[in-house]
Design a protein around this motif. Structure first.
Motif, mmCIF file in Angstrom:
data_model
loop_
_atom_site.group_PDB
_atom_site.id
_atom_site.type_symbol
_atom_site.label_atom_id
_atom_site.label_comp_id
_atom_site.label_asym_id
_atom_site.label_seq_id
_atom_site.Cartn_x
_atom_site.Cartn_y
_atom_site.Cartn_z
ATOM 1 N N PHE A 1 0.796 -1.224 0.000
ATOM 2 C CA PHE A 1 0.000 0.000 0.000
ATOM 3 C C PHE A 1 0.832 1.279 0.000
ATOM 4 O O PHE A 1 0.305 2.358 -0.278
ATOM 5 C CB PHE A 1 -0.953 0.001 1.196
ATOM 6 N N ALA A 2 2.119 1.169 0.303
ATOM 7 C CA ALA A 2 2.936 2.378 0.438
ATOM 8 C C ALA A 2 3.079 3.129 -0.880
ATOM 9 O O ALA A 2 3.060 4.366 -0.899
ATOM 10 C CB ALA A 2 4.322 2.018 0.976
ATOM 11 N N GLY A 3 3.232 2.423 -1.981
ATOM 12 C CA GLY A 3 3.408 3.084 -3.264
ATOM 13 C C GLY A 3 2.190 3.889 -3.666
ATOM 14 O O GLY A 3 2.289 5.058 -4.056
ATOM 15 N N LEU A 4 1.019 3.272 -3.559
ATOM 16 C CA LEU A 4 -0.225 3.965 -3.902
ATOM 17 C C LEU A 4 -0.430 5.173 -2.989
ATOM 18 O O LEU A 4 -0.784 6.262 -3.451
ATOM 19 C CB LEU A 4 -1.408 2.998 -3.784
ATOM 20 N N LEU A 5 -0.169 4.985 -1.687
ATOM 21 C CA LEU A 5 -0.338 6.080 -0.737
ATOM 22 C C LEU A 5 0.654 7.212 -1.011
ATOM 23 O O LEU A 5 0.296 8.391 -0.953
ATOM 24 C CB LEU A 5 -0.167 5.552 0.688
ATOM 25 N N SER A 6 1.897 6.845 -1.333
ATOM 26 C CA SER A 6 2.912 7.878 -1.604
ATOM 27 C C SER A 6 2.628 8.619 -2.897
ATOM 28 O O SER A 6 2.981 9.789 -3.037
ATOM 29 C CB SER A 6 4.304 7.254 -1.649
ATOM 30 N N ALA B 1 8.991 1.571 4.098
ATOM 31 C CA ALA B 1 10.285 2.251 3.958
ATOM 32 C C ALA B 1 11.181 1.556 2.946
ATOM 33 O O ALA B 1 11.986 2.206 2.267
ATOM 34 C CB ALA B 1 10.991 2.321 5.313
ATOM 35 N N SER B 2 11.056 0.245 2.823
ATOM 36 C CA SER B 2 11.939 -0.501 1.927
ATOM 37 C C SER B 2 11.747 -0.122 0.470
ATOM 38 O O SER B 2 12.674 -0.260 -0.338
ATOM 39 C CB SER B 2 11.730 -2.012 2.104
ATOM 40 N N MET B 3 10.546 0.333 0.097
ATOM 41 C CA MET B 3 10.370 0.794 -1.280
ATOM 42 C C MET B 3 10.428 2.314 -1.391
ATOM 43 O O MET B 3 10.860 2.861 -2.386
ATOM 44 C CB MET B 3 9.076 0.243 -1.902
ATOM 45 N N LEU B 4 10.036 3.018 -0.318
ATOM 46 C CA LEU B 4 9.991 4.473 -0.399
ATOM 47 C C LEU B 4 11.347 5.137 -0.258
ATOM 48 O O LEU B 4 11.623 6.142 -0.928
ATOM 49 C CB LEU B 4 9.055 5.020 0.679
ATOM 50 N N SER B 5 12.214 4.621 0.604
ATOM 51 C CA SER B 5 13.519 5.269 0.794
ATOM 52 C C SER B 5 14.344 5.269 -0.492
ATOM 53 O O SER B 5 14.817 6.331 -0.922
ATOM 54 C CB SER B 5 14.282 4.614 1.946
ATOM 55 N N THR C 1 7.501 7.968 -13.903
ATOM 56 C CA THR C 1 7.265 8.756 -12.692
ATOM 57 C C THR C 1 5.846 8.577 -12.156
ATOM 58 O O THR C 1 5.640 8.390 -10.962
ATOM 59 C CB THR C 1 7.517 10.249 -12.984
ATOM 60 N N LYS C 2 4.840 8.623 -13.039
ATOM 61 C CA LYS C 2 3.454 8.563 -12.571
ATOM 62 C C LYS C 2 3.107 7.221 -11.934
ATOM 63 O O LYS C 2 2.218 7.143 -11.091
ATOM 64 C CB LYS C 2 2.490 8.835 -13.736
ATOM 65 N N THR C 3 3.802 6.158 -12.340
ATOM 66 C CA THR C 3 3.495 4.833 -11.790
ATOM 67 C C THR C 3 4.671 4.251 -11.006
ATOM 68 O O THR C 3 4.636 3.086 -10.635
ATOM 69 C CB THR C 3 3.119 3.855 -12.929
ATOM 70 N N ARG C 4 5.685 5.079 -10.749
ATOM 71 C CA ARG C 4 6.874 4.554 -10.059
ATOM 72 C C ARG C 4 6.532 4.027 -8.672
ATOM 73 O O ARG C 4 7.023 2.982 -8.247
ATOM 74 C CB ARG C 4 7.963 5.629 -9.973
ATOM 75 N N GLY C 5 5.679 4.734 -7.955
ATOM 76 C CA GLY C 5 5.325 4.302 -6.612
ATOM 77 C C GLY C 5 4.654 2.947 -6.606
ATOM 78 O O GLY C 5 5.062 2.033 -5.889
ATOM 79 N N ILE C 6 3.617 2.789 -7.419
ATOM 80 C CA ILE C 6 2.889 1.529 -7.418
ATOM 81 C C ILE C 6 3.715 0.394 -8.028
ATOM 82 O O ILE C 6 3.633 -0.757 -7.596
ATOM 83 C CB ILE C 6 1.524 1.680 -8.139
ATOM 84 N N SER D 1 6.086 -0.667 -5.409
ATOM 85 C CA SER D 1 5.325 -1.423 -4.418
ATOM 86 C C SER D 1 5.166 -2.865 -4.861
ATOM 87 O O SER D 1 5.358 -3.799 -4.080
ATOM 88 C CB SER D 1 3.940 -0.801 -4.205
ATOM 89 N N PHE D 2 4.800 -3.045 -6.128
ATOM 90 C CA PHE D 2 4.592 -4.390 -6.648
ATOM 91 C C PHE D 2 5.867 -5.219 -6.533
ATOM 92 O O PHE D 2 5.853 -6.357 -6.037
ATOM 93 C CB PHE D 2 4.137 -4.312 -8.109
ATOM 94 N N CYS D 3 6.987 -4.643 -6.971
ATOM 95 C CA CYS D 3 8.262 -5.359 -6.905
ATOM 96 C C CYS D 3 8.679 -5.624 -5.459
ATOM 97 O O CYS D 3 9.193 -6.705 -5.142
ATOM 98 C CB CYS D 3 9.360 -4.567 -7.618
ATOM 99 N N THR D 4 8.435 -4.648 -4.595
ATOM 100 C CA THR D 4 8.844 -4.806 -3.201
ATOM 101 C C THR D 4 7.969 -5.823 -2.479
ATOM 102 O O THR D 4 8.447 -6.553 -1.605
ATOM 103 C CB THR D 4 8.811 -3.451 -2.464
ATOM 104 N N VAL D 5 6.694 -5.906 -2.842
ATOM 105 C CA VAL D 5 5.841 -6.966 -2.296
ATOM 106 C C VAL D 5 6.402 -8.333 -2.669
ATOM 107 O O VAL D 5 6.482 -9.243 -1.835
ATOM 108 C CB VAL D 5 4.388 -6.811 -2.795
ATOM 109 N N VAL D 6 6.793 -8.474 -3.923
ATOM 110 C CA VAL D 6 7.400 -9.741 -4.360
ATOM 111 C C VAL D 6 8.669 -10.031 -3.553
ATOM 112 O O VAL D 6 8.918 -11.165 -3.131
ATOM 113 C CB VAL D 6 7.717 -9.693 -5.872
ATOM 114 N N LEU D 7 9.481 -8.988 -3.336
ATOM 115 C CA LEU D 7 10.703 -9.145 -2.542
ATOM 116 C C LEU D 7 10.372 -9.666 -1.149
ATOM 117 O O LEU D 7 11.001 -10.613 -0.656
ATOM 118 C CB LEU D 7 11.433 -7.804 -2.458
ATOM 119 N N TRP D 8 9.368 -9.077 -0.514
ATOM 120 C CA TRP D 8 9.041 -9.490 0.857
ATOM 121 C C TRP D 8 8.392 -10.863 0.902
ATOM 122 O O TRP D 8 8.526 -11.583 1.897
ATOM 123 C CB TRP D 8 8.171 -8.434 1.528
ATOM 124 N N ILE D 9 7.688 -11.243 -0.153
ATOM 125 C CA ILE D 9 7.182 -12.616 -0.220
ATOM 126 C C ILE D 9 8.358 -13.594 -0.242
ATOM 127 O O ILE D 9 8.343 -14.645 0.414
ATOM 128 C CB ILE D 9 6.273 -12.804 -1.449
#
Length: 472
Positions: A87-92, A138-142, A398-403, A406-414
């Motif tokens: 959710f962080a990417g969409l929220l950011s 933080a892992s995707m936003l930083s 840029t417009k979809t970088r956050g989401i 997020s998608f890639c980072t979700v995969v990372l955490w899985i």
């Protein structure tokens, strides 16, 4: 497929906005300040995820946990990471990178206090899950935030500071864990020691929260949200006035060509970028790094090391991780991302093979097992540690970088969940040899993928990289 072609730059700067008077044009100090503050999210990432390495053995005794429940206790924070990253990417994208980073700092502090005081496993898991929400976000936003501010010629180095901060966080908590665990009795550690380990995260969490108020919002997010004066002010302080105007215009042109929808990521060209991001994210974890980071003390104790010696060996792992992260910082904008990956992952394959051989033939006396584990850490730290964060933060619009991140980072955490949950069961079920050989097979797959699919992105602006995908 090893190089991007630089597209022709037909974009001319236009002086539609000027930076506010009284601001400095460009200072290394400003860039470093912003990067270091953002990278503190990485320090808390490393601290929060590795603190469990020292506490898990005592928690197992305290709550009488089976191997499966040990994995659940260790991975509970990681499930929070999955949700936080989701959710962080969409929220950011909606409220800004900086505001969501502020939220993560609060979550870190709540978790640190909450996980230090429970008297049952359920309360512990809830507190760790809350911390995981912060880590995942933080892992995707930083790295995203750093990449959107950093000048192109040193972006790889600056984003890699995020990985260095992760490593410093891991080292810091290893040292703190060792000091707590070795100063008192086993019974004291089972009752109280693990509480001090987990509660110690409160201080860096509060520091992160305070320092975030001193940095600006991402200029690319500001441009997207029609706050161009603020964006140009930050770009000028980073790049100098003339280059800032050029980058500003590049951002505008790139935004005008983007739809900002998730479906854009599945179009030809960017679909390749998404595949690259997902594979890098997943295989950075399932090649075994967290099996060592999370369970190193228990692995060393299982082959005969005393508690103090096992924690000391873990400090060696942290030291090597730090030193070779500096190697990555030195080379990533010189040798490039792809070359470092090929050499580093190749070295990981050889070291994982050797670690498996040591376990298979019971070669646990002497230095060899430790040497090969340290070799694996060195290869990872100089390549697969920082590079996925760099590449994933570079390759999306840029417009979809956050989401997208997020998608890639979700995969990372899985991937992290799988390794954290399954490692104790694998070590108990098939033994150390086959556990590390499974990681080796994954590393071989990543090596082949890197050779065939991953392009070079060094020395390109984010907008140039985005345009380059259209030629793929």
């Amino acid at each position: 497929m090893s190089e991007f072609k630089r597209p022709e730059n037909t974009m001319m700067p236009t002086q539609t906005t000027t930076p506010r008077a009284g601001k400095k044009e460009s200072t290394t100090a400003f860039v470093l300040k912003v990067t270091i503050v953002a990278a503190l999210g990485g320090l808390l990432f490393g601290y929060d995820t590795a603190v469990i390495a020292g506490a898990i053995g005592f928690l197992q005794i305290k709550f009488n946990l089976s191997a499966a429940m040990v994995g659940w206790a260790a991975s509970s924070a990681i499930w929070g990471c999955v949700v936080g990253a989701m959710f962080a990417g969409l929220l950011s994208d909606r409220i800004g990178r900086k505001k969501v980073l502020l939220i993560t700092a609060v979550l870190f502090a709540i978790s640190a206090i909450g996980s230090a005081i429970p008297n049952n496993l359920t309360h512990f898991i809830i507190a760790r899950f809350i911390g995981g929400l912060g880590v995942g976000a933080a892992s995707m936003l930083s790295p995203l935030y750093i990449s959107e501010i950093a000048p192109a010629h040193i972006r790889g180095t600056l984003v890699s500071l995020y990985q260095l901060a992760i490593v410093i966080g891991i080292n810091l908590v290893y040292f703190i864990n060792m000091q707590i665990a070795t100063q008192n009795s086993e019974a004291w550690n089972v009752d109280l020691g693990w509480r001090y380990m987990l509660g110690s995260e409160t201080l860096p969490a509060v520091l992160f929260l305070v320092l975030l108020f001193l940095v600006p919002e991402s200029p690319r997010w500001l441009v997207k949200n029609k706050r161009e004066a603020e964006a140009l002010d930050t770009l000028t302080r980073v790049n100098g006035r003339e280059r800032a105007l050029e980058v500003m215009q590049e951002i505008k042109v790139a935004l005008a060509q983007e739809t900002g929808t998730v479906g854009e990521l599945f179009k030809p060209g960017l679909r390749v970028a998404l595949i690259v991001g997902v594979v890098l994210a997943l295989f950075s974890q399932i090649t075994g790094i967290n099996a060592i980071i999370y369970y190193a003390p228990e692995i060393f104790k299982s082959i005969g090391f005393a508690t103090e010696s096992a924690f000391t060996q873990t400090l060696f792992i942290g030291l090597v991780n730090t030193v070779f992260t500096f190697v990555a910082l030195w080379l990533i904008d010189k040798a490039g991302r792809r070359a470092l990956l090929l050499w580093g992952v190749g070295g990981m394959v050889l070291c994982l093979l050797s670690v498996g051989i040591c376990f298979y033939f019971n070669i646990t006396e002497g230095p060899w097992l430790l040497i090969f584990i340290l070799g694996f850490i060195a290869c990872f730290a100089s390549s697969l540690g920082p590079i996925p964060w760099v590449i994933i933060s570079e390759i999306f619009p840029t417009k979809t970088r956050g989401i997208a991140m997020s998608f890639c980072t979700v995969v990372l955490w899985i991937g992290v969940v799988l390794i954290t949950q399954l490692t104790p069961m694998l070590l108990e079920g098939v033994g150390g040899a086959f556990t590390f050989w499974i990681f080796m097979v994954n590393a071989i797959i990543l090596l082949l993928f890197t050779w065939k699919m991953i392009p070079e992105t060094k020395q390109r602006t984010l907008e140039e990289i985005e345009l380059s995908w259209s030629h793929r």
